[in-house]
Write an enzyme that holds these catalytic residues in place. Structure first.
Site, mmCIF file in Angstrom:
data_model
loop_
_atom_site.group_PDB
_atom_site.id
_atom_site.type_symbol
_atom_site.label_atom_id
_atom_site.label_comp_id
_atom_site.label_asym_id
_atom_site.label_seq_id
_atom_site.Cartn_x
_atom_site.Cartn_y
_atom_site.Cartn_z
ATOM 1 N N PRO A 1 0.809 -1.223 0.000
ATOM 2 C CG PRO A 1 -0.907 -1.598 1.535
ATOM 3 C CD PRO A 1 0.414 -2.147 1.078
ATOM 4 C CB CYS A 2 0.040 4.583 -1.425
ATOM 5 S SG CYS A 2 0.609 6.294 -1.438
ATOM 6 C CG PHE A 3 -0.826 6.453 3.059
ATOM 7 C CD1 PHE A 3 -0.462 7.646 3.657
ATOM 8 C CD2 PHE A 3 -1.637 6.486 1.941
ATOM 9 C CE1 PHE A 3 -0.898 8.861 3.146
ATOM 10 C CE2 PHE A 3 -2.092 7.693 1.428
ATOM 11 C CZ PHE A 3 -1.719 8.893 2.029
#
Length: 240
Positions: A121-123
């Site tokens: 995931p991006c975060f």
């Protein structure tokens, strides 16, 4: 996504800069332009939870648009325009707006380079130049440049829904830590209009005191409708 790419074409055509701030009508997983996603997600689980899926024209990794604020910046750019310089200029707007809301952010400078686009995931971790609070990522951004124009997408988390992404994957990945959120930083969840107005005020302070809302134009609407066909096409969404 179609409107953002249409705004990119408008920047190329007119030389104008536009900041757009918006939310999503339903929870939506957005995939990075070059992220490998085919076969990586449980489409039955996405459908069961009512989560839509779209592939962004910009890069980066998957993120869940739900309790967050999305922004886009479209602008003309030259071939020799530095990527870091444009990120920094947009960060001035983001940092100013967040400070006006009561959030102090720093710019991430991890010791290693960002990993290539993956199912993570991006975060999960901040990339160099992204905005953080106490070492945790608050704003995730990605930029695409093409034919004399740029589009930068970003997501400002109001609450942390990103931890649910691994449960949507066929082979869940382990997450270390958690991202920052506006709720954690402020002790409350600001509404979309509050964040948007802070961002627009930052534009007027730092870039253009005469900046005005953009009226919908026929050419812009037609371009967005044409581009929407691609973004609704599963062969684009799951192309890799």
């Amino acid at each position: 996504m179609a409107l953002d790419e249409a705004l990119m074409a408008r920047a190329r055509r007119t030389g104008h800069h536009v900041l757009r701030v918006y939310g999503w009508s339903e929870p939506t997983l957005s995939l990075g332009r070059n992220q490998r996603a085919h076969g990586a997600y449980r489409t039955d689980e996405l459908a069961r939870r009512g989560i839509g899926v779209v592939r962004r024209p910009t890069g980066g990794r998957a993120l869940l648009h739900h309790r967050e604020v999305t922004y886009s910046v479209t602008a003309p750019c030259t071939a020799d325009a530095g990527l870091a310089a444009e990120y920094a200029r947009i960060n001035v707007l983001l940092g100013s707006a967040l400070q006006a809301l009561g959030v102090r952010v720093d710019v991430a400078a991890p010791p290693t380079r960002s990993a290539p686009p993956s199912a993570t995931p991006c975060f999960a971790e901040p990339a160099r130049g992204e905005l953080i609070v106490d070492g945790r990522k608050l704003v995730g951004s990605a930029q695409w440049r093409h034919d004399g124009a740029l589009l930068q997408h970003g997501s400002i988390l109001v609450d942390d829904d990103q931890a649910s992404i691994p449960s949507l994957m066929r082979e869940p990945v382990a997450l270390t830590g958690r991202p920052a959120t506006l709720r954690d930083a402020l002790g409350r969840a600001p509404v979309l209009s509050e964040v948007a107005e802070a961002l627009f005020a930052a534009v007027r302070v730092h870039l253009d005191p005469d900046a005005l809302p953009l009226d919908r134009e026929e050419t812009l609407t037609q371009d967005a409708e044409r581009l929407a066909i691609r973004f609704r096409d599963a062969t684009w969404t799951w192309r890799r």
